[in-house]
Design an enzyme around this catalytic site. Sequence first.
Site, PDB file in Angstrom:
ATOM      1  CB  CYS A  52      -0.888  -0.042   1.243  1.00 56.24           C
ATOM      2  SG  CYS A  52      -1.745   1.502   1.553  1.00 56.24           S
ATOM      3  CD1 TRP A  92      -5.551  -3.974   4.425  1.00 53.39           C
ATOM      4  CD2 TRP A  92      -3.984  -5.065   3.240  1.00 53.39           C
ATOM      5  NE1 TRP A  92      -5.182  -3.182   3.357  1.00 53.39           N
ATOM      6  CE2 TRP A  92      -4.232  -3.825   2.618  1.00 53.39           C
ATOM      7  CE3 TRP A  92      -3.037  -5.924   2.689  1.00 53.39           C
ATOM      8  CZ2 TRP A  92      -3.566  -3.426   1.461  1.00 53.39           C
ATOM      9  CZ3 TRP A  92      -2.370  -5.533   1.531  1.00 53.39           C
ATOM     10  CH2 TRP A  92      -2.637  -4.291   0.943  1.00 53.39           C
ATOM     11  NE  ARG A 129     -11.405   1.920   1.787  1.00 55.40           N
ATOM     12  CZ  ARG A 129     -10.265   2.588   1.548  1.00 55.40           C
ATOM     13  NH1 ARG A 129     -10.115   3.830   1.955  1.00 55.40           N
ATOM     14  NH2 ARG A 129      -9.275   2.021   0.911  1.00 55.40           N
ATOM     15  CB  SER A 131      -7.842   1.281   5.074  1.00 55.13           C
ATOM     16  OG  SER A 131      -8.114   2.237   6.071  1.00 55.13           O
ATOM     17  CE1 TYR A 195      -5.031   2.091  -5.123  1.00 56.18           C
ATOM     18  CE2 TYR A 195      -3.295   3.734  -5.418  1.00 56.18           C
ATOM     19  CZ  TYR A 195      -3.725   2.523  -4.894  1.00 56.18           C
ATOM     20  OH  TYR A 195      -2.872   1.739  -4.156  1.00 56.18           O
TER      21      TYR A 195
HETATM   22  N1  LIG Z   1      -6.660   7.510   3.771  1.00 55.60           N
HETATM   23  C1  LIG Z   1      -5.925   6.361   3.906  1.00 55.60           C
HETATM   24  C2  LIG Z   1      -6.072   5.462   2.700  1.00 55.60           C
HETATM   25  C3  LIG Z   1      -5.435   4.144   2.947  1.00 55.60           C
HETATM   26  C4  LIG Z   1      -5.923   3.086   1.944  1.00 55.60           C
HETATM   27  O1  LIG Z   1      -6.708   3.376   1.043  1.00 55.60           O
HETATM   28  N2  LIG Z   1      -5.391   1.863   2.102  1.00 55.60           N
HETATM   29  C5  LIG Z   1      -5.815   0.758   1.247  1.00 55.60           C
HETATM   30  C6  LIG Z   1      -4.664   0.000   0.667  1.00 55.60           C
HETATM   31  S1  LIG Z   1      -3.715   0.851  -0.506  1.00 55.60           S
HETATM   32  C7  LIG Z   1      -6.564  -0.262   2.091  1.00 55.60           C
HETATM   33  O2  LIG Z   1      -6.136  -0.604   3.170  1.00 55.60           O
HETATM   34  N3  LIG Z   1      -7.658  -0.794   1.559  1.00 55.60           N
HETATM   35  C8  LIG Z   1      -8.391  -1.837   2.174  1.00 55.60           C
HETATM   36  C9  LIG Z   1      -9.862  -1.777   1.862  1.00 55.60           C
HETATM   37  O3  LIG Z   1     -10.278  -0.854   1.145  1.00 55.60           O
HETATM   38  O4  LIG Z   1     -10.578  -2.654   2.345  1.00 55.60           O
HETATM   39  C10 LIG Z   1      -4.472   6.744   4.122  1.00 55.60           C
HETATM   40  O5  LIG Z   1      -3.852   7.429   3.307  1.00 55.60           O
HETATM   41  O6  LIG Z   1      -3.969   6.382   5.160  1.00 55.60           O
END
Ligand SMILES: N[C@@H](CCC(=O)N[C@@H](CS)C(=O)NCC(=O)O)C(=O)O
Length: 328
Positions: A52, A92, A129, A131, A195
């Site tokens: 990521c 993840w 999410r 994330s 993206y």
């Molecule tokens: N706003 C967040 C965005 C983080 C993000 O989009 N991470 C993605 C991976 S690149 C994620 O974990 N996605 C998992 C999901 O959407 O379920 C940041 O910059 O910290």
Amino acid sequence: MVTPTLMDPKLFSETGALVRPAAVFRSFISRDPNSNFPAEAGRYHLYVSYACPWASRCLAFLNLKGLGKAISFTIVKSVYERTKDTDDHKGWVFPASISEEDGAQPDPLYGAKTIRELYELASTNYTGRFSVPVLWDKKLKTIVNNESSEIIRMFNSEFNEIADNPDLDLYPLQLRAQIDEINEWIYNDINNGAYKCGFAQKQGPYDEAVTNLFNGLDKCEEILSKERYLCGDTLTEADIRLFKTLIRFDAVYAVHFKCSKKTIREYPNLFNYTKELYQIPGITSSVNMEHIRKHYYISHTGINPFGIIAASPDLDFSSPHDRDRFTK
Ligand SMILES: N[C@@H](CCC(=O)N[C@@H](CS)C(=O)NCC(=O)O)C(=O)O
């Protein structure tokens, strides 16, 4: 309720353009010992993915500031897996043992199997999410912050009393306005712009995103033909943020996200600049190209249903660069 991922239709506007949702946990760690989240050695843990770009910029900051002894961290597996038997969410996960995937580690704090479990431990009614990055407070057993642009600011300034590299300032006062201005268009057109190209569901939003992306890269190439870094002769946060997109570009974004107008290796200044940043030790160790390539090509089944990993271009980011030409 199943939490959305980037493939979820709810994350797209009616025009078919990607709209990235805001992070939810937004507390700040402070150098003030009386704050809710004071900067203390051993108290916080960072959960990241090498794949990521947002999470791995936090890892770069942690390394560059010399916070490895003060803040522990764990790297998740590269490819999304089912996070529960009872629904279809994929996200993840941690390996069961250190030998399962090179570079990935089991959760040392709670033995969690997924990042989702940590969100559910921190909040019983969370609907966002799952994330990365996740900056975790071991003392209060909660998530301090899951927004990378804020985590890197905390790492830069709040831990200086316990950092091995307190003098490195990647967001210096005199450059803040310039960094903020650059971050804004680089985020919209380049970092998130890639993206927007990859996840566009209609031709119009893709055409707009790809035009803005390459206009943005042309603009960076122009700046970097005159200056060593985006803000002149000082390496700043803006450079690390741009780097995380550039290092993924030719191997992944150019193919998988249809960012196909040009490659980074066709831009002499951007390519040499990417090599220079890659060769800074704290940055080198935040990059794992295997995790990056596996993650995008295998996890995004909506845009690459057969999970075929595209062949890697022959790139050596460790080879000599020409950026020393700016040394005064
Ligand atoms: N706003 C967040 C965005 C983080 C993000 O989009 N991470 C993605 C991976 S690149 C994620 O974990 N996605 C998992 C999901 O959407 O379920 C940041 O910059 O910290």
